[in-house]
Design an enzyme around this catalytic site. Sequence first.
Site, short mmCIF file in Angstrom:
data_model
loop_
_atom_site.label_atom_id
_atom_site.label_comp_id
_atom_site.label_asym_id
_atom_site.label_seq_id
_atom_site.Cartn_x
_atom_site.Cartn_y
_atom_site.Cartn_z
N GLN A 522 0.86 -1.17 0.00
CA GLN A 522 0.00 0.00 0.00
C GLN A 522 0.90 1.22 0.00
OE1 GLN A 522 -3.60 -0.08 0.72
NE2 GLN A 522 -3.53 2.09 0.24
N VAL A 528 -0.82 -1.61 -4.52
CA VAL A 528 -0.06 -2.19 -5.61
C VAL A 528 -0.28 -3.69 -5.63
CG1 VAL A 528 2.21 -2.36 -6.65
CG2 VAL A 528 1.66 -0.43 -5.20
N ASP A 639 8.87 11.89 -1.85
CA ASP A 639 8.57 10.76 -0.96
C ASP A 639 9.64 9.68 -1.13
OD1 ASP A 639 7.29 9.30 0.92
OD2 ASP A 639 5.70 8.58 -0.40
#
Length: 832
Positions: A522, A528, A639
Site C-alpha cells: 500500500q 499495488v 517521498d
Amino acid sequence: MEAFAILLLCSFLFANLTISTAVDTLNATQILKDGDTIVSATGRFELGFFTPSNSTKNKYLGIWYKQIPLKTAVWVANRESPINDSSAVFKLTKQGILIIQIHNGTIIWRSKASRPAGNPSATLFDTGNFVVRDENESDPENFLWQSFDYPCDKLLQGMKLGRDLVTGLDRPLLSWRTPDDPSPGNFTYRFDFGGFPELILREGSVIRFRPGPWNGVRFSGTPELKPNKFFTVSVVINDKEVYDTFVLHNSSVLSMMVLSHDGLWERLTWIDRTQSWQVFVTVQMDPCDSYGLCGAYGSCNASNSVKCSCLKGFVPKFQKVWDTQNWSHGCVRRTTLNCSSDGFFKYSNAKLPDSRQSWFNYSMNLDECKNLCTRNCSCTAYSNLDIRDGGSGCMLWFVDLVDIQQFSVNGQDLYVRMAASELDFSYDFGETESPKSKDKERIRVAFISMLSAAVLILGLTLILYICRKRRHEKPGLATPTSAPESSFSVKNQNEEFELPSFDLATIVLATDNFSIKNKLGQGSFGSVYKGILKDGREIAVKRLLRSSEEGLDGFKNEVVHIAKLQHRNLVKLLGCCIHADEKILIYEFMPNKSLDFFIFDETQSKPLDWPTRYNIINGIARGLLYLHQDSRQRIIHRDLKAGNVLLDYEMNPKISDFGLARSFGEKETEANTKKVVGTYGYMAPEYAIDGLYSIKSDVFSYGVLVLEIVTGKRNRGFCHPDHHLNLLGHAWRLFCEGKSMELMASTMRETCNPSEMLRSIHVGLLCVQQSPEDRPNMASVVMMLGSRGPLPNPKQPGFFTERDVVESTSSSLCTQKLVSSNDFTITMSEAR
Ligand SMILES: *[C@@H]1O[C@H](CO)[C@@H](O)[C@H](O)[C@H]1NC(C)=O
Ligand SMILES: *[C@@H]1O[C@H](CO)[C@@H](O)[C@H](O)[C@H]1NC(C)=O
Ligand SMILES: *[C@@H]1O[C@H](CO)[C@@H](O)[C@H](O)[C@H]1NC(C)=O
Ligand SMILES: *[C@@H]1O[C@H](CO)[C@@H](O)[C@H](O)[C@H]1NC(C)=O
Ligand SMILES: *[C@@H]1O[C@H](CO)[C@@H](O)[C@H](O)[C@H]1NC(C)=O
Ligand SMILES: *[C@@H]1O[C@H](CO)[C@@H](O)[C@H](O)[C@H]1NC(C)=O
Ligand SMILES: *[C@@H]1O[C@H](CO)[C@@H](O)[C@H](O)[C@H]1NC(C)=O
Ligand SMILES: *[C@@H]1O[C@H](CO)[C@@H](O)[C@H](O)[C@H]1NC(C)=O
Ligand SMILES: *[C@@H]1O[C@H](CO)[C@@H](O)[C@H](O)[C@H]1NC(C)=O
Ligand SMILES: *[C@@H]1O[C@H](CO)[C@@H](O)[C@H](O)[C@H]1NC(C)=O
Ligand SMILES: *[C@@H]1O[C@H](CO)[C@@H](O)[C@H](O)[C@H]1NC(C)=O
Ligand SMILES: *[C@@H]1O[C@H](CO)[C@@H](O)[C@H](O)[C@H]1NC(C)=O
C-alpha cells in the site's frame, strides 16, 4: 583508532586455507594466492594470476588453456584493475561472491551477486566456464554467477554473445586495449536492439562493421560462412534471449572467436605443428565490409575495381565528390516517390542494409510483407527474414538504406521501393546469369501486375481500414501474442511517444480481480498488486485511490509525462488503464521487493553485501539526479524512502512512485494527511515544518536513505542506549568523534570497503544538513561519490524526529578533528 581496528577486522578476520594441490573447485574457506591455480577436471583450462606478456609487470586473474605453451587468457577478471605485486588473493565469500584483495585488504574486483547462497563453491569447468554454485541448490544448472556471463574479448564454444531478455543481462565482447593490456579497448561487438536484433562492431561509438541480420543459415553479409566440418555458428532469436554462439565438431581442436585489439572479429585455431594460433577466418575481408562505405542507397561490389555504385534509379548526391571515390555522401533518388503508384526493384544476392531501425514479423510471408510495405509510404524496402524453405518472415525498412553489398553467391533478395517510372522492363536485373531466368521474367511480370492490382483494388479502402483498426485496437501490450516478435515491435525511440493503454478486463484477469493474495503493498497513492499478463509477462499494477478531482485529460497528460521519464534507476511505467473512475498505472515488475525489506532485517540483509549496497547508493543518486536535472522535467520526488526503492534481479535499485507527488500528490496529501505519516524520518525539516518543497528536500531524504543503507537501521524509531539522538544525530556524533566505521551494519564486516563506506557516510551527512542551502545538489552528490577528492565538513544535521530531542551536548560544529576518508587512507598507509 577504533575505526582502524574494525578495518583490520574487515580485511583479515578470516584466516583462510590456501589452495595447494590441483583442484577444480574453490570453496568459501580457501584462498587462491599468486602462484596457485585451479585446473579443470580434464586439465584443459587453468585459472590463476598471470601477466599478459614479458613487457608488463601487471598481474591479472584469468583463465587460460593449460595444454599449450603460449599462455592465452580466454577470460580476465580484473581487466581494469591490474595488480602490481604478488600479494593479491582470490577468494569466494560466504555470500557466494568472488573477490580479489590486494596487500592492504582493498578489494579491487568482485563478482556480481545474484541471490543469497547457503553453501557456495566455485568450479572451473572443462568448457572454460568458471561458475559459482550453491551446494544446497538442487538444480545444478542454476548458477549464482558464471564467467561465461561476463565475456571479455573471446568467445569460446558454448558461450553466448548476446542478451538474456528476461533478466536483461547483456554479454557483449570488449577488445583488449593492446596485446599486453586486457583493459577494455576501443572496440565492442554486441547485439543492437533498435530493430531486428543485429550484431554491430563499433570503435568507440562509430560503427565499423556489421555482419548483417541472421537469416536462419548465415549472417546476410557473410556469404563465405558455409556449413563446414570444423564448426557450426548459430544465432538464437526468441522472446527470451538473443545470442550468437558456435559449436566445434571436433572438441579436441582448440578454436575460439576473438575481437582483436585492432577491431577484427576473427576465428583463431591452435596449430600444433607450428605451436601458434592461426587466423582461420576474418569476417572483415575486404573494403566492402567497412560499414557504410558507399553511403545511403549505395551498393558495394568487392569484385569491382570501383567498389561503389548507386542502386538502380539513384544518382550520386554529389557527383564530383563521388568521382574522387569518396562515396560517404551516398546516392539520392532520380525520381521522387509517388506513394500510391510505386513499385519495388529486386536485388538478388545482396547483403541486407542496416536493420537497426527495421520492423519485423516472423510469421508473415513475402506477399503480406510486400503489401504492408506498399501501403506505408515511408517504407523503403522489404525482404524475407529467414531464407530456409523458400523464405519466410518479413523485414521492413523505413529509413535510408545503408551498407548494402552485392555478392555473386549466397546473398539475399532485397526489394527496394522505386518510382514506377524507374522500373523499366528492359533492365537486366544485374543478377548473375541464372538458368531460371525465364521464371524470373514471369515472376517479375506477375510481381508488377500484382502491384498495380494491389494499388487499384485495395487503395483507399485498405488505408481506411488500417486507420480504423489502429484506432480501435489496444496497442500490443493488451493483446498478447505468442509470436516471438512481440517484444521487438517497438520501433525507433524518436517516434512520437504513445503510452499503451490497457483495458480493465486485462488488468482484472492479470491480478485475479485485485485479489488480496496478489497485493504487494500500500503506497501513498494507492494499492499495488502483482499481475501476470496472458503472455506470461509480470507487471506491477498500481490502483490509484479514487479521486474525482483530476480530469481525464489531465490524468492522461500526467501519465504520459511520467512515462517519458526513463532511466536505468527508475521503475518503468508500461502503461495505464482508465475505466470510469478507476485509474490504474502499470509498471514493470520488480522481483526483489523494496529496499526496506532487505536493509532493516538481520536475516534478509545477508545478500546485501557492501558492494551491492554501494551500487544501490550510487544508483539511487543517479536516478534522483535524472529526475532533478537530466530529465528536462525537473521532478521533485517528495517521498523518497527505502520503501520506494525497488530492486531488480541483479539488486540494482530503481526508484518508484516518482512524478506522482507532482501530479496527484498535493490533493491526496491534504485529503489523507495520515497516509504521509509513514515517511516522517525522511522529511527535511523545512518541508515537515513549513511545507516547503525543493530539490534539496529530496537530497535530505537521500542522505537519510544512505545512512540507513550503511547502518541497516531506520532513522525513525532509532534508539541507542547512550543517548536520545535519532540515527542522523548518532551518525553525526560518531563522525565528529572519528568513529564513523562503528555505524557499519555487522553483516558487512567481510565485504566492506572502508574508504567507500566512509565516503558514503560523509556524503550522507552533507545531504542531511539543517539548512537546504548547505546541502549539495544531486549532481555534486554523484560527483562526490565517484571521486576521491576531499569533501567539505558537514554541519549539524537537520534533526527531525517525532521525539524531537536535540541533546544539549550536540553543538553545531564538530569539536574533534574530522576524519575524512582521505585522512583515513593516509593513516592507513602510515600504519603499514
Ligand atoms: C573446502 O575445501 C577444503 C579442501 O578440499 C576442505 O578441507 C574444506 O572442508 C572445504 N570446506 C567446505 C566448507 O566445504
Ligand atoms: C618471456 O620470458 C620468458 C622467461 O624469461 C621467456 O622464456 C620467453 O621467451 C619470453 N617471451 C617473450 C615473448 O619474450
Ligand atoms: C604498487 O603500486 C603502489 C601504489 O600504486 C606502490 O605504492 C607500490 O610501490 C607498487 N608496488 C610495486 C611492487 O611496484
Ligand atoms: C546448506 O547445507 C548445509 C549442509 O549441507 C547446511 O548445514 C546449511 O545450513 C545449509 N544452508 C542453507 C542456507 O540452507
Ligand atoms: C582509442 O580511441 C581514442 C580516441 O579515438 C584514441 O586516442 C586511442 O589511442 C585509442 N586507443 C587505442 C588503444 O587504440
Ligand atoms: C580431432 O582433432 C584431433 C587433433 O587435431 C585429431 O587428432 C583427431 O583425429 C580429430 N578427430 C576427428 C574425429 O576428426
Ligand atoms: C560485381 O563486379 C564484377 C566485376 O566487375 C561483375 O562481374 C559482377 O557482375 C558484379 N556483381 C554484381 C552483383 O553487380
Ligand atoms: C569524404 O568527404 C567528406 C566531406 O566531404 C569528408 O568528411 C570525409 O573525410 C571524406 N572521406 C574520405 C575517406 O576521404
Ligand atoms: C501518383 O501517380 C498517379 C498515377 O500515376 C497520379 O494520378 C497521381 O497524381 C500521382 N501523385 C503524385 C503526388 O504525383
Ligand atoms: C505478425 O504477422 C502475423 C500474420 O500476419 C499477425 O497475425 C501478427 O499479428 C503479426 N505480429 C505483429 C506483432 O505485428
Ligand atoms: C508507416 O510506418 C511508420 C514506421 O513504422 C509509422 O510510423 C507510420 O505510422 C506508418 N504509416 C502508416 C500509414 O501506416
Ligand atoms: C590500498 O592500496 C592501493 C594501492 O596499492 C590504494 O589505491 C588504496 O587506496 C589503498 N587502500 C587503503 C584502504 O589504504
